[in-house]
Every structure is written in structure tokens, then in C-alpha cells.
Motif scaffolding. Sequence first.
Motif, PDB file in Angstrom:
ATOM      1  N   VAL A   2       9.402  20.175  11.721  1.00  0.00           N
ATOM      2  CA  VAL A   2      10.140  19.195  12.522  1.00  0.00           C
ATOM      3  C   VAL A   2       9.374  18.902  13.804  1.00  0.00           C
ATOM      4  O   VAL A   2       9.217  17.746  14.200  1.00  0.00           O
ATOM      5  N   GLN A   3       8.867  19.927  14.430  1.00  0.00           N
ATOM      6  CA  GLN A   3       8.106  19.751  15.666  1.00  0.00           C
ATOM      7  C   GLN A   3       6.824  18.959  15.399  1.00  0.00           C
ATOM      8  O   GLN A   3       6.459  18.076  16.176  1.00  0.00           O
ATOM      9  N   GLY A   4       6.153  19.244  14.302  1.00  0.00           N
ATOM     10  CA  GLY A   4       4.936  18.511  13.955  1.00  0.00           C
ATOM     11  C   GLY A   4       5.214  17.036  13.737  1.00  0.00           C
ATOM     12  O   GLY A   4       4.491  16.174  14.241  1.00  0.00           O
ATOM     13  N   LEU A   5       6.259  16.728  12.987  1.00  0.00           N
ATOM     14  CA  LEU A   5       6.620  15.326  12.778  1.00  0.00           C
ATOM     15  C   LEU A   5       7.065  14.672  14.079  1.00  0.00           C
ATOM     16  O   LEU A   5       6.814  13.490  14.312  1.00  0.00           O
ATOM     17  N   GLY A   6       7.717  15.452  14.935  1.00  0.00           N
ATOM     18  CA  GLY A   6       8.189  14.919  16.212  1.00  0.00           C
ATOM     19  C   GLY A   6       7.073  14.426  17.107  1.00  0.00           C
ATOM     20  O   GLY A   6       7.293  13.591  17.980  1.00  0.00           O
ATOM     21  N   SER A   7       5.868  14.917  16.889  1.00  0.00           N
ATOM     22  CA  SER A   7       4.726  14.489  17.701  1.00  0.00           C
ATOM     23  C   SER A   7       4.064  13.225  17.158  1.00  0.00           C
ATOM     24  O   SER A   7       3.135  12.711  17.766  1.00  0.00           O
ATOM     25  N   LYS A   8       4.535  12.728  16.026  1.00  0.00           N
ATOM     26  CA  LYS A   8       3.940  11.540  15.395  1.00  0.00           C
ATOM     27  C   LYS A   8       4.678  10.281  15.820  1.00  0.00           C
ATOM     28  O   LYS A   8       5.892  10.288  15.998  1.00  0.00           O
ATOM     29  N   PRO A   9       3.952   9.160  15.925  1.00  0.00           N
ATOM     30  CA  PRO A   9       4.597   7.896  16.284  1.00  0.00           C
ATOM     31  C   PRO A   9       5.504   7.372  15.168  1.00  0.00           C
ATOM     32  O   PRO A   9       5.327   7.710  13.994  1.00  0.00           O
ATOM     33  N   ASN A  10       6.433   6.523  15.545  1.00  0.00           N
ATOM     34  CA  ASN A  10       7.290   5.848  14.563  1.00  0.00           C
ATOM     35  C   ASN A  10       6.427   5.100  13.555  1.00  0.00           C
ATOM     36  O   ASN A  10       5.392   4.534  13.921  1.00  0.00           O
ATOM     37  N   ALA A  11       6.885   5.067  12.317  1.00  0.00           N
ATOM     38  CA  ALA A  11       6.245   4.292  11.248  1.00  0.00           C
ATOM     39  C   ALA A  11       4.734   4.502  11.203  1.00  0.00           C
ATOM     40  O   ALA A  11       3.966   3.554  11.178  1.00  0.00           O
ATOM     41  N   SER A  12       4.307   5.760  11.162  1.00  0.00           N
ATOM     42  CA  SER A  12       2.874   6.069  11.182  1.00  0.00           C
ATOM     43  C   SER A  12       2.381   6.785   9.931  1.00  0.00           C
ATOM     44  O   SER A  12       1.198   7.121   9.852  1.00  0.00           O
ATOM     45  N   ALA A  13       3.248   7.018   8.941  1.00  0.00           N
ATOM     46  CA  ALA A  13       2.833   7.759   7.748  1.00  0.00           C
ATOM     47  C   ALA A  13       3.285   7.042   6.484  1.00  0.00           C
ATOM     48  O   ALA A  13       4.404   6.529   6.413  1.00  0.00           O
ATOM     49  N   ASP A  14       2.392   7.017   5.510  1.00  0.00           N
ATOM     50  CA  ASP A  14       2.721   6.468   4.191  1.00  0.00           C
ATOM     51  C   ASP A  14       3.337   7.525   3.288  1.00  0.00           C
ATOM     52  O   ASP A  14       4.113   7.201   2.398  1.00  0.00           O
ATOM     53  N   LEU A  15       2.954   8.781   3.508  1.00  0.00           N
ATOM     54  CA  LEU A  15       3.384   9.880   2.651  1.00  0.00           C
ATOM     55  C   LEU A  15       3.581  11.134   3.482  1.00  0.00           C
ATOM     56  O   LEU A  15       2.735  11.472   4.317  1.00  0.00           O
ATOM     57  N   ILE A  16       4.682  11.820   3.241  1.00  0.00           N
ATOM     58  CA  ILE A  16       4.923  13.150   3.798  1.00  0.00           C
ATOM     59  C   ILE A  16       5.193  14.057   2.616  1.00  0.00           C
ATOM     60  O   ILE A  16       6.082  13.776   1.798  1.00  0.00           O
ATOM     61  N   LEU A  17       4.429  15.141   2.508  1.00  0.00           N
ATOM     62  CA  LEU A  17       4.527  16.070   1.386  1.00  0.00           C
ATOM     63  C   LEU A  17       4.782  17.469   1.913  1.00  0.00           C
ATOM     64  O   LEU A  17       4.071  17.939   2.801  1.00  0.00           O
ATOM     65  N   ALA A  18       5.794  18.123   1.367  1.00  0.00           N
ATOM     66  CA  ALA A  18       6.118  19.506   1.742  1.00  0.00           C
ATOM     67  C   ALA A  18       6.329  20.298   0.460  1.00  0.00           C
ATOM     68  O   ALA A  18       7.396  20.226  -0.150  1.00  0.00           O
ATOM     69  N   ALA A  19       5.305  21.012   0.039  1.00  0.00           N
ATOM     70  CA  ALA A  19       5.381  21.808  -1.188  1.00  0.00           C
ATOM     71  C   ALA A  19       5.682  23.259  -0.842  1.00  0.00           C
ATOM     72  O   ALA A  19       4.934  23.881  -0.086  1.00  0.00           O
ATOM     73  N   ASP A  20       6.785  23.776  -1.373  1.00  0.00           N
ATOM     74  CA  ASP A  20       7.206  25.162  -1.159  1.00  0.00           C
ATOM     75  C   ASP A  20       7.326  25.500   0.326  1.00  0.00           C
ATOM     76  O   ASP A  20       6.956  26.576   0.761  1.00  0.00           O
ATOM     77  N   ALA A  21       7.863  24.559   1.108  1.00  0.00           N
ATOM     78  CA  ALA A  21       8.003  24.776   2.541  1.00  0.00           C
ATOM     79  C   ALA A  21       9.458  24.672   3.023  1.00  0.00           C
ATOM     80  O   ALA A  21       9.849  25.414   3.914  1.00  0.00           O
ATOM     81  N   VAL A  22      10.251  23.781   2.452  1.00  0.00           N
ATOM     82  CA  VAL A  22      11.624  23.608   2.941  1.00  0.00           C
ATOM     83  C   VAL A  22      12.502  24.806   2.605  1.00  0.00           C
ATOM     84  O   VAL A  22      13.623  24.890   3.096  1.00  0.00           O
TER      85      VAL A  22
END
Length: 109
Positions: A2-22
Motif C-alpha cells: 500500500v505504501q509503495g503504491l501510495g508513492s505512485k502518481p495517479n493513472a501511472s500503471a498499466d499493470l499491477i501484479l501481486a503473486a503470493d503477497a496479499v
Amino acid sequence: MVQGLGSKPNASADLILAADAVVYLSDLAPLLREAARVLVPGGLLAFTAETHGGEGVSLGEGLRYAHGAAYVRNAIAATGLTLSRLDDLSARNEDNAPVPGLVVVATKI
């Protein structure tokens, strides 16, 4: 995450992948909100999760969270993402047996 994504600008990623992390998050809402904010329209969020046959979230013996399929569906819908896939598939084995799991793909419309 959450903190990592929080540092990213709005509408800046085409894909977010979380394998065996949630499996290390009880509440998926903060992660899903940040993912929805960071994804471009048409962007994809894909993740795996452990699951169980019941409702809600449970903490297993291995201190990993298992999320019920209905919980995942509702959490995704609450963020405005659109669920594209929710498949019962195991992402890993434990003691030579598949751990019940979900493969989830959601789209930002």
C-alpha cells in the motif's frame, strides 16, 4: 504494498501484479483503493490469494490470511474496479498438497 503504491502518481500503471503477497493482508480495501487510483483506464490488477470455503477473512496456522471469494468480489466492487476473472486455482503447495487459492484479475474501466 500500500505504501509503495501510495508513492505512485495517479493513472501511472498499466499493470499491477501481486503473486503470493496479499496473503499477508487481512483487509484488502486499502490495497485495492490504491491500485484503482494508480491504474490507467483499461489497466489490470492481477493477484493470487489463499482462500477458504467460508465468508470473510481467516488467519491460518501459517499466519497467512485466506480470503473468501465473496469477500474478494465485494472488496473489488467497492473500489470501482471491474472483476474480470476469479478462478479457484492454487498458487503454491504446502506439505506436497495444493493450498486452496484464487487467481484474481480486475480492470479499471
